[in-house]
Scaffold this motif. Sequence first.
Motif, mmCIF file in Angstrom:
data_model
loop_
_atom_site.group_PDB
_atom_site.id
_atom_site.type_symbol
_atom_site.label_atom_id
_atom_site.label_comp_id
_atom_site.label_asym_id
_atom_site.label_seq_id
_atom_site.Cartn_x
_atom_site.Cartn_y
_atom_site.Cartn_z
ATOM 1 N N LEU A 132 30.991 117.008 7.580
ATOM 2 C CA LEU A 132 30.804 116.087 8.702
ATOM 3 C C LEU A 132 31.759 114.907 8.596
ATOM 4 C CD1 LEU A 132 26.975 115.915 9.320
ATOM 5 C CD2 LEU A 132 28.765 116.615 10.901
ATOM 6 N N MET A 133 31.830 114.344 7.402
ATOM 7 C CA MET A 133 32.659 113.149 7.252
ATOM 8 C C MET A 133 34.135 113.467 7.406
ATOM 9 S SD MET A 133 30.512 111.227 4.317
ATOM 10 C CE MET A 133 31.613 109.882 4.025
ATOM 11 N N SER A 134 34.577 114.579 6.838
ATOM 12 C CA SER A 134 35.997 114.903 6.970
ATOM 13 C C SER A 134 36.324 115.257 8.411
ATOM 14 C CB SER A 134 36.381 116.035 6.014
ATOM 15 O OG SER A 134 35.498 117.107 6.168
ATOM 16 N N LEU A 135 35.371 115.870 9.083
ATOM 17 C CA LEU A 135 35.586 116.159 10.499
ATOM 18 C C LEU A 135 35.791 114.860 11.269
ATOM 19 C CD1 LEU A 135 35.477 118.747 12.291
ATOM 20 C CD2 LEU A 135 33.214 117.986 12.987
ATOM 21 N N GLY A 136 34.976 113.880 10.963
ATOM 22 C CA GLY A 136 35.114 112.571 11.608
ATOM 23 C C GLY A 136 36.478 111.971 11.347
#
Lengths: 229, 726
Positions: B81-85
């Motif tokens: 999720l964070m890397s996608l962000g």
Amino acid sequence: MMSFMKGRVLVVDDDTALAEMLGIVLRGEGFEPSFVADGDKALAAFREAKPDLVLLDLMLPGRDGIEVCRLIRAESGVPIVMLTAKSDTVDVVVGLESGADDYIVKPFKPKELVARIRARLRRSEEPAPEQLAIGDLVIDVAGHSVKRDGQSIALTPLEFDLLVALARKPWQVFTREVLLEQVWGYRHAADTRLVNVHVQRLRSKVEKDPERPEIVVTVRGVGYKAGPS
Amino acid sequence: MTGDSAASAPGRSGARPERPVGRDMPGSRSARLLEHGFLRGGVRNSPVLRLLLRWVRRPLLPVMRLWRRNIQLKVVATTLLMSLGVVLLLGFVVIGQVRNGLLDAKVRASQSQATGGFAVAKQKADEAVGSGSGADGAAPAGGRGSPNVTEWMSELVLSLSSGGQGAFDVVTLPPVNDSGGGRGPRASGFVDPNKSIPENLRERVDSGTGAVQSYSRIMYLSDKESQPAVVIGKQVNDPKGEAYELYYLFPLTQEEKSLSLVKGTLATAGLFVVVLLGAIAWLVVRQVVTPVRMAAGIAERLSAGRLQERMKVTGEDDIARLGEAFNKMAQNLQLKIQQLEDLSRMQRRFVSDVSHELRTPLTTVRMAADVIHDARVDFDPVTARSAELLADQLDRFETLLADLLEISRFDAGAAALEAEPIDLREVVRRVVSGAAPLAERKGTTVRVLGDQQPVVAEADARRVERVLRNLVVNAVEHGEGKDVIVKLAAAGGAVAIAVRDYGVGLKPGEATRVFSRFWRADPARARTTGGTGLGLSIALEDARLHGGWLQAWGEPGGGSQFRLTLPRTADEPLRGSPIPLEPKDSRRNRGELDDAGVPRGGGQKSATVPAQPATEQASAARTSLTPRTATTSPTADPTALPGNGARVVSRPVPGGGAGGARQHDDEPAPRTTADSRGPDRADTAGAAGNLGPVDDAAHTASRGNPDLSHAGAEGADEQQEARRGR
């Protein structure tokens, strides 16, 4: 045969005070006690005295009581009553499995002891001619013999009594308490595991396959009964 | 086990606040539901909402559980999720930058192109004016000039756009508020002049003389698709000096293509980065989680008793240190346990040896005393009496020794349960007939209730009999000649035997203390009756060994009831008892003290029975708790023999049915709370610790039929569960 009642009793105990006291009590009841204090000499004393009953302490110097019991049982079916102070389960069971008929835990009352001895000797009083059949066994009660296909099976008097008690009423399920009363002569419910050990011993002699008994059948939750004759 | 009343008291009191709800549940709760839930409708529509929520949540539950329990999943998901962000953010910034760069260049080029074009247009107009005036020689009239201008304009558009070759298009329009007869819109390359130029741009062009630009889409008259473009417009004069709008349209097709290429590249790269980061996170977490999981598994096996289990340690990192520390802990644990086991074995051997050493001389003394006792008629009175005392006290000594050994066997954990299915009626029958002589002496009748049907449970007959003998003999001894009632019942997974007497009963707080070792109601009068003071302690241990309960209830002057509850199968935890601890005919239940209008039942118990001052009589009766007959086993040592094939169950770990985790409760009950509350509160405190409401439900319900009572107990249990679950 009332003379049997006042039988010879061999006391195998290393505690001299207790042995002497036992002697006093037994003589007082009309028995003929003889004594031996050493396990190693017990067998010789047994052969010499030819007692009608053996009182055997489990803790002995030299050969211990278990071993002595086994040796006596190997050559005679004479009733053996163990005296034990060790209440640990294992000791008593090993004692019974080595061939003792009954056991009595110290400290006991003299009357209790005498009652046990009488109960063990009592059976000789009733020789009634009787033939019983249980499974493929033929029991001659008076002749005190058990045969399968003409082959006789050696049982101790106690085991014989147990088998006869069951065989007399093959339709009845015996609770352990009832067996204790009929075979051992206990008035009140005692240790029912006495019955268990002796039933195992009996099975090991009379059953074709002791794992799947057909002569002495366990009725789960109730007790034992004789198998179909 | 709950018989350990003192221990379970706190749990019990903890459960109290819920009681009123739990107790009179069926009626009042449904009434409340009706009132709030259905009649008022909207006030509390929570049941419906909750149902809906549950319905939605149900399929998600496994996922949620996985999420809660799997740290690897958590870390990987968070990382994803964070890397996608981060990737999305980066992508937007980069794309913005690229677009600005591309457009800036294009716009600058377009502007210079357009500026040149406007200059050309102006120049052409000037030229046309010059040649026109030279040719006509006069100022052009309105009507005459028109065709010329129209033509001129078409030419103009053509010539201007000819330089573009598809790089741009040219559009001319008359000013918005101009009638502009003849000067219609013109466009090169099939551009739809009206639709391609936004209105506001035209207004801005009309209102000033400078060049104005805007973004728009070029619409074509042909089938060609529209495309984005930069439109630059200016007001220019035609040869007649009238203003018209000239627009340059630069399509941004190329830039669009470049941008989408960049976008595509970025998206692909971003996706790769995200997936790779997820994979990396998974791998990294796995490195940490695997040893942790291994440690957890090994810890579980350790706690299951496999003390030789160890972790594999490789390297010197933190994980290795964890493993080392873990192994060290396991080793120490093993060592300590071994030491304790050794100690316990030694203690057991010591007790066994002591017993042996004591018993042999005791046997001799015993026999000698009996011989002397039998001969006492020949003695003088003093010696004869001495002989009697000697024999009597030897009995007592023996009993005490036997009880002590039995207790020490429990303490050493050496007591083994030999359970097999037995009919408790048989046991009761034996016990009652055994107690008959004593009952006769006391003038008491022992009645047995509930023995119409078999009451079968997996139990150790010898131990159960010992417990019951103790209870019945106690009841007869303290029953003051009134009837003693032995009641049997079975329901659900439990069987119970209650022994009720109508003697002096128990004082507040005594119901728990009766089980303490060597406890006596009144120390001053302790010696008058025999008994070792260990009978009920042993009985409690026996009950506990079965995983059962032994509880007491009593009221001063109203008698007492001792209840033994056993699970039907040996390993099953108890959830309730088929017999209420407080008998139906207790004074409160008979309604004697209900004049205050206080409803009956557990919650208000303490208020209803006044604490009674300790009378002489009351204290006298409970002095001895173990009459000698109760424990004198005529034949064998109680734990001497094993069963044949009977199940041997290890000492039950307390906690199944009850909060009471304490093994022994020798101190005279440190239960100040129970004591201060009044008798009944104290008595029921002996009940199952955290199962308070269950017991109580059984309590209320079983005033009717014992089977129903158990249903009640289960219902209460479920409700309690539900309450807890929320």
